[in-house]
Design a protein around this motif. Structure first.
Motif, PDB file in Angstrom:
ATOM      1  N   THR A  55      46.536 -26.262 -32.445  1.00  0.00           N
ATOM      2  CA  THR A  55      47.073 -24.973 -32.874  1.00  0.00           C
ATOM      3  C   THR A  55      48.547 -24.915 -32.492  1.00  0.00           C
ATOM      4  OG1 THR A  55      46.634 -23.832 -30.779  1.00  0.00           O
ATOM      5  CG2 THR A  55      44.831 -23.912 -32.398  1.00  0.00           C
ATOM      6  N   GLY A  56      49.190 -23.820 -32.835  1.00  0.00           N
ATOM      7  CA  GLY A  56      50.591 -23.640 -32.490  1.00  0.00           C
ATOM      8  C   GLY A  56      50.806 -22.976 -31.150  1.00  0.00           C
ATOM      9  N   HIS A  57      49.883 -23.165 -30.210  1.00  0.00           N
ATOM     10  CA  HIS A  57      49.905 -22.433 -28.938  1.00  0.00           C
ATOM     11  C   HIS A  57      51.176 -22.675 -28.131  1.00  0.00           C
ATOM     12  CE1 HIS A  57      48.746 -26.115 -26.662  1.00  0.00           C
ATOM     13  NE2 HIS A  57      48.061 -26.392 -27.754  1.00  0.00           N
ATOM     14  N   MET A  58      51.797 -23.856 -28.287  1.00  0.00           N
ATOM     15  CA  MET A  58      53.031 -24.111 -27.542  1.00  0.00           C
ATOM     16  C   MET A  58      54.145 -23.144 -27.948  1.00  0.00           C
ATOM     17  SD  MET A  58      52.820 -26.591 -25.306  1.00  0.00           S
ATOM     18  CE  MET A  58      51.463 -27.678 -24.832  1.00  0.00           C
ATOM     19  N   LEU A  59      54.089 -22.695 -29.191  1.00  0.00           N
ATOM     20  CA  LEU A  59      55.091 -21.761 -29.692  1.00  0.00           C
ATOM     21  C   LEU A  59      54.624 -20.318 -29.616  1.00  0.00           C
ATOM     22  CD1 LEU A  59      57.778 -21.162 -31.162  1.00  0.00           C
ATOM     23  CD2 LEU A  59      56.563 -21.548 -33.323  1.00  0.00           C
ATOM     24  N   THR A  60      53.367 -20.088 -29.934  1.00  0.00           N
ATOM     25  CA  THR A  60      52.902 -18.711 -30.102  1.00  0.00           C
ATOM     26  C   THR A  60      52.442 -18.038 -28.814  1.00  0.00           C
ATOM     27  OG1 THR A  60      50.667 -19.496 -30.650  1.00  0.00           O
ATOM     28  CG2 THR A  60      52.212 -19.194 -32.483  1.00  0.00           C
ATOM     29  N   GLU A  61      52.140 -18.817 -27.771  1.00  0.00           N
ATOM     30  CA  GLU A  61      51.687 -18.232 -26.513  1.00  0.00           C
ATOM     31  C   GLU A  61      52.801 -18.304 -25.459  1.00  0.00           C
ATOM     32  OE1 GLU A  61      48.070 -20.104 -25.340  1.00  0.00           O
ATOM     33  OE2 GLU A  61      47.032 -19.614 -27.226  1.00  0.00           O
ATOM     34  N   PRO A  62      52.934 -17.278 -24.616  1.00  0.00           N
ATOM     35  CA  PRO A  62      54.024 -17.225 -23.626  1.00  0.00           C
ATOM     36  C   PRO A  62      53.956 -18.364 -22.616  1.00  0.00           C
ATOM     37  CG  PRO A  62      53.021 -15.062 -23.906  1.00  0.00           C
ATOM     38  CD  PRO A  62      52.125 -16.044 -24.610  1.00  0.00           C
ATOM     39  N   TRP A  63      55.124 -18.673 -22.043  1.00  0.00           N
ATOM     40  CA  TRP A  63      55.271 -19.684 -21.008  1.00  0.00           C
ATOM     41  C   TRP A  63      55.524 -19.002 -19.665  1.00  0.00           C
ATOM     42  CZ3 TRP A  63      55.889 -25.192 -21.873  1.00  0.00           C
ATOM     43  CH2 TRP A  63      55.733 -25.566 -23.209  1.00  0.00           C
ATOM     44  N   GLU A  64      55.122 -19.666 -18.606  1.00  0.00           N
ATOM     45  CA  GLU A  64      55.406 -19.156 -17.262  1.00  0.00           C
ATOM     46  C   GLU A  64      56.776 -19.635 -16.805  1.00  0.00           C
ATOM     47  OE1 GLU A  64      52.272 -19.066 -14.259  1.00  0.00           O
ATOM     48  OE2 GLU A  64      50.949 -20.037 -15.738  1.00  0.00           O
ATOM     49  N   ARG A  65      57.378 -18.885 -15.870  1.00  0.00           N
ATOM     50  CA  ARG A  65      58.651 -19.291 -15.267  1.00  0.00           C
ATOM     51  C   ARG A  65      58.585 -19.022 -13.769  1.00  0.00           C
ATOM     52  NH1 ARG A  65      63.308 -16.606 -19.054  1.00  0.00           N
ATOM     53  NH2 ARG A  65      62.061 -14.745 -18.677  1.00  0.00           N
ATOM     54  N   ALA A  66      59.237 -19.866 -12.988  1.00  0.00           N
ATOM     55  CA  ALA A  66      59.287 -19.685 -11.536  1.00  0.00           C
ATOM     56  C   ALA A  66      60.385 -18.688 -11.197  1.00  0.00           C
ATOM     57  CB  ALA A  66      59.566 -21.021 -10.849  1.00  0.00           C
ATOM     58  N   GLY A  67      60.003 -17.598 -10.532  1.00  0.00           N
ATOM     59  CA  GLY A  67      60.968 -16.593 -10.121  1.00  0.00           C
ATOM     60  C   GLY A  67      61.362 -15.612 -11.205  1.00  0.00           C
ATOM     61  N   HIS A  68      60.726 -15.720 -12.380  1.00  0.00           N
ATOM     62  CA  HIS A  68      61.066 -14.824 -13.487  1.00  0.00           C
ATOM     63  C   HIS A  68      59.796 -14.508 -14.275  1.00  0.00           C
ATOM     64  CE1 HIS A  68      65.428 -15.471 -12.947  1.00  0.00           C
ATOM     65  NE2 HIS A  68      65.052 -16.689 -12.582  1.00  0.00           N
ATOM     66  N   GLU A  69      59.869 -13.449 -15.074  1.00  0.00           N
ATOM     67  CA  GLU A  69      58.706 -13.068 -15.872  1.00  0.00           C
ATOM     68  C   GLU A  69      58.437 -14.113 -16.943  1.00  0.00           C
ATOM     69  OE1 GLU A  69      61.208 -10.166 -18.948  1.00  0.00           O
ATOM     70  OE2 GLU A  69      59.757  -9.314 -17.527  1.00  0.00           O
ATOM     71  N   SER A  70      57.242 -14.062 -17.526  1.00  0.00           N
ATOM     72  CA  SER A  70      56.881 -15.038 -18.552  1.00  0.00           C
ATOM     73  C   SER A  70      57.831 -14.954 -19.748  1.00  0.00           C
ATOM     74  CB  SER A  70      55.436 -14.820 -19.001  1.00  0.00           C
ATOM     75  OG  SER A  70      55.280 -13.524 -19.561  1.00  0.00           O
ATOM     76  N   PHE A  71      57.862 -16.013 -20.529  1.00  0.00           N
ATOM     77  CA  PHE A  71      58.839 -16.138 -21.610  1.00  0.00           C
ATOM     78  C   PHE A  71      58.129 -16.312 -22.934  1.00  0.00           C
ATOM     79  CE2 PHE A  71      61.817 -18.722 -24.184  1.00  0.00           C
ATOM     80  CZ  PHE A  71      62.927 -17.882 -24.149  1.00  0.00           C
ATOM     81  N   ASP A  72      58.429 -15.431 -23.889  1.00  0.00           N
ATOM     82  CA  ASP A  72      57.854 -15.476 -25.230  1.00  0.00           C
ATOM     83  C   ASP A  72      58.932 -16.001 -26.175  1.00  0.00           C
ATOM     84  OD1 ASP A  72      56.976 -14.840 -27.872  1.00  0.00           O
ATOM     85  OD2 ASP A  72      55.642 -13.309 -27.065  1.00  0.00           O
ATOM     86  N   ILE A  73      58.748 -17.219 -26.672  1.00  0.00           N
ATOM     87  CA  ILE A  73      59.760 -17.853 -27.509  1.00  0.00           C
ATOM     88  C   ILE A  73      59.982 -17.083 -28.803  1.00  0.00           C
ATOM     89  CG2 ILE A  73      60.303 -19.925 -28.856  1.00  0.00           C
ATOM     90  CD1 ILE A  73      58.797 -21.537 -26.711  1.00  0.00           C
ATOM     91  N   LEU A  74      58.903 -16.662 -29.451  1.00  0.00           N
ATOM     92  CA  LEU A  74      59.049 -15.934 -30.710  1.00  0.00           C
ATOM     93  C   LEU A  74      59.756 -14.603 -30.500  1.00  0.00           C
ATOM     94  CD1 LEU A  74      55.577 -16.662 -32.350  1.00  0.00           C
ATOM     95  CD2 LEU A  74      57.793 -17.671 -32.934  1.00  0.00           C
ATOM     96  N   LYS A  75      59.446 -13.943 -29.418  1.00  0.00           N
ATOM     97  CA  LYS A  75      60.128 -12.681 -29.112  1.00  0.00           C
ATOM     98  C   LYS A  75      61.596 -12.919 -28.854  1.00  0.00           C
ATOM     99  CE  LYS A  75      59.879  -8.686 -25.996  1.00  0.00           C
ATOM    100  NZ  LYS A  75      59.168  -8.093 -24.818  1.00  0.00           N
ATOM    101  N   GLU A  76      61.922 -14.026 -28.205  1.00  0.00           N
ATOM    102  CA  GLU A  76      63.305 -14.334 -27.888  1.00  0.00           C
ATOM    103  C   GLU A  76      64.158 -14.465 -29.143  1.00  0.00           C
ATOM    104  OE1 GLU A  76      66.698 -15.434 -25.565  1.00  0.00           O
ATOM    105  OE2 GLU A  76      64.808 -14.399 -25.078  1.00  0.00           O
ATOM    106  N   ILE A  77      63.595 -15.038 -30.192  1.00  0.00           N
ATOM    107  CA  ILE A  77      64.381 -15.214 -31.431  1.00  0.00           C
ATOM    108  C   ILE A  77      64.107 -14.119 -32.460  1.00  0.00           C
ATOM    109  CG2 ILE A  77      64.652 -17.694 -31.150  1.00  0.00           C
ATOM    110  CD1 ILE A  77      62.388 -18.130 -33.104  1.00  0.00           C
ATOM    111  N   GLY A  78      63.277 -13.142 -32.070  1.00  0.00           N
ATOM    112  CA  GLY A  78      63.029 -12.010 -32.949  1.00  0.00           C
ATOM    113  C   GLY A  78      62.022 -12.263 -34.047  1.00  0.00           C
ATOM    114  N   ALA A  79      61.224 -13.304 -33.907  1.00  0.00           N
ATOM    115  CA  ALA A  79      60.240 -13.648 -34.939  1.00  0.00           C
ATOM    116  C   ALA A  79      58.881 -13.038 -34.620  1.00  0.00           C
ATOM    117  CB  ALA A  79      60.102 -15.162 -35.053  1.00  0.00           C
ATOM    118  N   THR A  80      58.100 -12.792 -35.643  1.00  0.00           N
ATOM    119  CA  THR A  80      56.733 -12.322 -35.469  1.00  0.00           C
ATOM    120  C   THR A  80      55.826 -13.218 -36.292  1.00  0.00           C
ATOM    121  OG1 THR A  80      56.989 -10.785 -37.336  1.00  0.00           O
ATOM    122  CG2 THR A  80      57.390  -9.915 -35.109  1.00  0.00           C
ATOM    123  N   VAL A  81      54.549 -13.281 -35.897  1.00  0.00           N
ATOM    124  CA  VAL A  81      53.587 -14.103 -36.633  1.00  0.00           C
ATOM    125  C   VAL A  81      52.436 -13.229 -37.091  1.00  0.00           C
ATOM    126  CG1 VAL A  81      54.129 -16.244 -35.463  1.00  0.00           C
ATOM    127  CG2 VAL A  81      52.452 -14.728 -34.467  1.00  0.00           C
TER     128      VAL A  81
END
Length: 332
Positions: free
Chosen positions: A306-332
């Protein structure tokens, strides 16, 4: 052991196999991603799956594609199932993993194409490395406003320095860092070539996010070692932190990048995140992203196609999770 003979690769002349356009598409896909399981090949080619019920569970299969791959492997000798892929625990009950043979590569070479990704000696590591960008690409396919930015586009862009463009090893990046009073000068090679995601806006502009490569960790290296000349998670993190401080921009001309680190298992993931916090005095990094998937060499399920690497958020150390699609303003 006798049951595994059905996975034996053949070396016929292949004279009775007439290659079709759809066959070449498979070769080109395995040029881009040297190791892929059947479901990943199906999803990336847009093959139509069939849903069947097995022991009361819904199972997705690509029967037509499976037969095509078998024809190219057993009758044509263009594909192979890597021997190490059948050494993994419970492998007989998993989808087969495919790769090009020398004969398959020769077909691409005749068309001016040839695999560029360097395979190592650890099949499970290389397969996991292929899964990461392949999942990104599947995620891109879910939204017509998204596109997958290939390494060639990054290298050939006018912002990329000429020294990188003409280098025989453009993805080998010089790096220098200081740790515990020692200055280390070395080269950094990520587990994949750089790629990006582009999102087309309604006004025709495009927002982009870039990844100069990723790190795939199978928990085979120590977290830290007194010998900084030895490969370790600490050495990788120090190199990445140094390159994030202008190194990636100098080498590729990319204005801003993120580094995905994918490992096997949540425990290992948390250990690497703690190590990053330790190296940065608790600050962590906004640019280093973390995720874990099952290890191919374990009894766990294969990473989902599936496209989970893109569509699901990533964790970050010392910062909140990161949503790649949200970062670029895209929706699925």
């Amino acid at each position: 052991m006798s049951g595994r003979s059905r996975y034996k690769d053949y070396d016929p002349s292949g004279a009775n196999v007439e290659l079709r356009e759809s066959d070449i598409a498979i070769f080109e896909l395995l040029q881009e991603f040297p190791y892929l399981s059947l479901p990943y090949i199906g999803e990336l080619l847009g093959a139509k799956p069939q849903t069947v019920t097995v022991n009361g569970k819904q199972v997705v299969r690509y029967e037509y594609l499976r037969k095509k791959l078998m024809r190219l492997r057993k009758d044509g000798g263009y594909l192979r199932c890597p021997a190490d892929s059948w050494k993994a625990a419970n492998s007989r009950w998993r989808p087969a993993v495919y790769a090009l043979t020398a004969k398959g590569k020769a077909v691409l070479r005749e068309q001016g194409l040839f695999p560029s990704f360097k395979l190592g000696n650890d099949f499970a590591h290389d397969f996991g490395s292929c899964v990461v960008p392949a999942s990104f690409k599947i995620g891109v396919m879910t939204n017509p406003s998204l596109r997958f930015i290939q390494p060639r586009e990054i290298i050939e862009h006018r912002a990329c320095p000429e020294s990188t463009r003409i280098s025989p090893e453009p993805f080998t990046i010089p790096v220098r860092f200081t740790f515990q009073g020692r200055t280390i000068e070395t080269n950094k090679e990520h587990d994949w070539s750089p790629w990006g995601i582009g999102y087309r806006l309604d006004d025709g502009r495009e927002r982009k996010i870039f990844f100069p490569g990723h790190e795939f960790d199978r928990s085979t290296e120590p977290l830290e070692t007194d010998d900084l000349g030895r490969s370790s998670v600490t050495r990788h993190l120090l190199s990445i932190l140094s390159l994030l401080d202008g190194g990636y921009k100098r080498h590729f001309g990319l204005p801003s990048v993120y580094i995905p680190i994918v490992t096997v298992g949540e425990r290992r993931l948390k250990s690497i995140m703690r190590q990053l916090l330790k190296l940065t005095d608790g600050k962590g990094s906004q640019k280093i992203l973390f995720k874990h998937i099952p290890d191919f060499a374990s009894y766990g399920s294969l990473p989902a196609a599936t496209g989970h690497m893109l569509t699901e958020p990533w964790e970050r150390a010392g910062h909140e999770s990161f949503d790649i699609l949200k970062e670029i303003g895209a929706t699925v």
